[in-house]
Design a protein around this motif. Structure first.
Motif, PDB file in Angstrom:
ATOM      1  N   ALA A 161       0.720  -1.469  -0.222  1.00 56.68           N
ATOM      2  CA  ALA A 161      -0.196   0.109   0.168  1.00 56.68           C
ATOM      3  C   ALA A 161       0.800   1.325  -0.290  1.00 56.68           C
ATOM      4  CB  ALA A 161      -0.648  -0.023   1.127  1.00 56.68           C
ATOM      5  N   LEU A 162       1.642   1.289   1.136  1.00 49.97           N
ATOM      6  CA  LEU A 162       2.849   2.402   0.711  1.00 49.97           C
ATOM      7  C   LEU A 162       3.797   2.883  -0.571  1.00 49.97           C
ATOM      8  CD1 LEU A 162       4.767   2.239   4.663  1.00 49.97           C
ATOM      9  CD2 LEU A 162       2.617   3.542   3.540  1.00 49.97           C
ATOM     10  N   ILE A 163       3.624   1.897  -1.123  1.00 53.38           N
ATOM     11  CA  ILE A 163       4.355   1.147  -1.790  1.00 53.38           C
ATOM     12  C   ILE A 163       3.456   2.093  -3.372  1.00 53.38           C
ATOM     13  CG2 ILE A 163       5.464   0.120  -4.671  1.00 53.38           C
ATOM     14  CD1 ILE A 163       6.904  -1.900  -1.973  1.00 53.38           C
ATOM     15  N   ILE A 164       2.518   2.053  -3.144  1.00 48.44           N
ATOM     16  CA  ILE A 164       1.035   2.544  -4.378  1.00 48.44           C
ATOM     17  C   ILE A 164       1.062   3.703  -4.136  1.00 48.44           C
ATOM     18  CG2 ILE A 164      -1.026   2.131  -5.103  1.00 48.44           C
ATOM     19  CD1 ILE A 164      -1.407  -0.554  -4.904  1.00 48.44           C
ATOM     20  N   VAL A 165       0.734   4.227  -2.984  1.00 46.67           N
ATOM     21  CA  VAL A 165       1.061   5.953  -2.192  1.00 46.67           C
ATOM     22  C   VAL A 165       2.524   6.635  -3.002  1.00 46.67           C
ATOM     23  CG1 VAL A 165       0.913   6.919  -0.188  1.00 46.67           C
ATOM     24  CG2 VAL A 165       0.043   5.542  -0.533  1.00 46.67           C
ATOM     25  N   ALA A 166       3.723   5.912  -2.764  1.00 49.08           N
ATOM     26  CA  ALA A 166       4.497   6.835  -3.384  1.00 49.08           C
ATOM     27  C   ALA A 166       4.628   6.232  -4.463  1.00 49.08           C
ATOM     28  CB  ALA A 166       5.793   5.649  -3.137  1.00 49.08           C
ATOM     29  N   PRO A 168       9.479   7.489 -12.102  1.00 49.92           N
ATOM     30  CA  PRO A 168       9.105   6.434 -12.702  1.00 49.92           C
ATOM     31  C   PRO A 168       7.328   5.725 -12.021  1.00 49.92           C
ATOM     32  CG  PRO A 168      10.174   4.994 -11.168  1.00 49.92           C
ATOM     33  CD  PRO A 168      10.783   7.214 -11.654  1.00 49.92           C
ATOM     34  N   GLY A 169       5.932   6.464 -12.057  1.00 50.99           N
ATOM     35  CA  GLY A 169       5.217   6.538 -11.203  1.00 50.99           C
ATOM     36  C   GLY A 169       4.126   5.307 -11.341  1.00 50.99           C
ATOM     37  N   LEU A 170       4.121   5.219 -12.107  1.00 48.83           N
ATOM     38  CA  LEU A 170       3.458   3.808 -13.015  1.00 48.83           C
ATOM     39  C   LEU A 170       4.226   3.073 -12.610  1.00 48.83           C
ATOM     40  CD1 LEU A 170       1.838   5.377 -16.430  1.00 48.83           C
ATOM     41  CD2 LEU A 170       0.809   5.329 -13.578  1.00 48.83           C
ATOM     42  N   VAL A 171       4.912   2.419 -12.793  1.00 48.55           N
ATOM     43  CA  VAL A 171       6.195   1.211 -12.629  1.00 48.55           C
ATOM     44  C   VAL A 171       6.324   0.790 -11.118  1.00 48.55           C
ATOM     45  CG1 VAL A 171       8.410   0.084 -12.903  1.00 48.55           C
ATOM     46  CG2 VAL A 171       7.980   1.364 -14.348  1.00 48.55           C
ATOM     47  N   VAL A 172       6.075   2.127 -10.394  1.00 47.38           N
ATOM     48  CA  VAL A 172       5.914   2.282  -8.820  1.00 47.38           C
ATOM     49  C   VAL A 172       5.049   1.059  -8.418  1.00 47.38           C
ATOM     50  CG1 VAL A 172       6.359   3.138  -6.652  1.00 47.38           C
ATOM     51  CG2 VAL A 172       7.463   3.398  -8.654  1.00 47.38           C
ATOM     52  N   ILE A 173       3.337   1.854  -9.048  1.00 44.63           N
ATOM     53  CA  ILE A 173       2.293   1.615  -8.905  1.00 44.63           C
ATOM     54  C   ILE A 173       1.906   0.442  -8.881  1.00 44.63           C
ATOM     55  CG2 ILE A 173       0.216   1.984  -9.610  1.00 44.63           C
ATOM     56  CD1 ILE A 173      -0.090   5.111  -9.475  1.00 44.63           C
ATOM     57  N   ALA A 174       2.575  -0.599 -10.187  1.00 43.58           N
ATOM     58  CA  ALA A 174       2.299  -1.717 -10.676  1.00 43.58           C
ATOM     59  C   ALA A 174       3.285  -2.459  -9.298  1.00 43.58           C
ATOM     60  CB  ALA A 174       2.923  -1.604 -12.048  1.00 43.58           C
ATOM     61  N   VAL A 175       4.251  -1.854  -9.851  1.00 45.90           N
ATOM     62  CA  VAL A 175       4.730  -2.691  -7.966  1.00 45.90           C
ATOM     63  C   VAL A 175       4.044  -3.180  -6.607  1.00 45.90           C
ATOM     64  CG1 VAL A 175       7.082  -3.438  -6.402  1.00 45.90           C
ATOM     65  CG2 VAL A 175       7.227  -2.251  -9.163  1.00 45.90           C
ATOM     66  N   GLY A 176       3.292  -2.269  -6.107  1.00 46.96           N
ATOM     67  CA  GLY A 176       2.790  -1.986  -5.311  1.00 46.96           C
ATOM     68  C   GLY A 176       1.650  -3.265  -5.147  1.00 46.96           C
ATOM     69  N   LEU A 177       1.153  -2.891  -6.444  1.00 48.27           N
ATOM     70  CA  LEU A 177      -0.093  -3.473  -6.941  1.00 48.27           C
ATOM     71  C   LEU A 177       0.215  -5.027  -6.878  1.00 48.27           C
ATOM     72  CD1 LEU A 177      -3.711  -3.436  -7.644  1.00 48.27           C
ATOM     73  CD2 LEU A 177      -2.705  -2.771  -9.813  1.00 48.27           C
ATOM     74  N   LEU A 222      -1.049 -10.669  -4.043  1.00 52.55           N
ATOM     75  CA  LEU A 222      -0.844 -11.676  -3.445  1.00 52.55           C
ATOM     76  C   LEU A 222      -1.289 -11.922  -2.507  1.00 52.55           C
ATOM     77  CD1 LEU A 222       2.845 -11.512  -3.220  1.00 52.55           C
ATOM     78  CD2 LEU A 222       1.834 -13.167  -5.379  1.00 52.55           C
ATOM     79  N   GLU A 223      -1.995 -11.117  -1.714  1.00 52.28           N
ATOM     80  CA  GLU A 223      -2.770 -10.544  -0.264  1.00 52.28           C
ATOM     81  C   GLU A 223      -4.625 -10.895  -1.002  1.00 52.28           C
ATOM     82  OE1 GLU A 223      -3.072 -12.066   3.224  1.00 52.28           O
ATOM     83  OE2 GLU A 223      -1.233 -11.671   2.189  1.00 52.28           O
ATOM     84  N   PHE A 224      -5.037  -9.779  -1.819  1.00 53.14           N
ATOM     85  CA  PHE A 224      -6.164  -9.472  -2.221  1.00 53.14           C
ATOM     86  C   PHE A 224      -6.588  -9.573  -3.594  1.00 53.14           C
ATOM     87  CE2 PHE A 224      -4.173  -6.754   0.829  1.00 53.14           C
ATOM     88  CZ  PHE A 224      -5.058  -6.678   1.923  1.00 53.14           C
ATOM     89  N   ASP A 225      -7.900 -10.640  -3.211  1.00 52.06           N
ATOM     90  CA  ASP A 225      -8.544 -10.788  -4.386  1.00 52.06           C
ATOM     91  C   ASP A 225      -8.745 -10.287  -5.196  1.00 52.06           C
ATOM     92  OD1 ASP A 225      -7.888 -13.683  -4.287  1.00 52.06           O
ATOM     93  OD2 ASP A 225     -10.442 -13.834  -2.713  1.00 52.06           O
TER      94      ASP A 225
END
Length: 121
Positions: A34-39, A51-60, A65-68
């Motif tokens: 969640a923090l990575i998505i916020v970043a 690279p905001g979109l790439v960072v969002i993709a990593v957080g997602l 892995l945890e949420f459907d």
């Protein structure tokens, strides 16, 4: 429904392993996602280089892995990216890759020549 893409298959295998881990590991992992998505969202704001979109993709990917719901969202995004890639010719992909490389090299040269700070300091 069509066969899942290889990236989705790999995500599901990893999710099975992830679900076997303890809550002591999984809760901080989800919070980090969640923090990575916020970043990533912060890096996506106008005027902020990064690279905001790439960072969002990593957080997602971490949250998937945890949420459907996060997994379904990531699957939709990967499907759209793959569809666009399939509609793009090899020459268009090469051209976009070269332009991206030129932009990165151009920025690096400009940062060196004009002494642009790469990291805040």
């Amino acid at each position: 429904m069509s066969e899942p893409r290889p990236a989705i298959k790999a995500l599901r295998r990893r999710k099975e392993r992830h679900k076997r881990r303890s809550k002591v590991y999984r809760v901080p992992f989800a919070l980090a996602g969640a923090l990575i998505i916020v970043a990533g969202l912060a890096l996506s704001l106008p005027g902020i280089p990064g690279p905001g979109l790439v960072v969002i993709a990593v957080g997602l990917g971490m949250l998937a892995l945890e949420f459907d719901r996060a997994e379904r969202l990531l699957e939709k995004i990967l499907d759209r990216v793959e569809d666009v890639r399939e509609r793009t010719s090899t020459w268009q992909q090469i051209t976009l890759g070269v332009l991206g490389l030129v932009a990165v090299v151009g920025y690096a040269v400009a940062a060196f020549v004009f002494e642009i700070p790469v990291l805040p300091g």
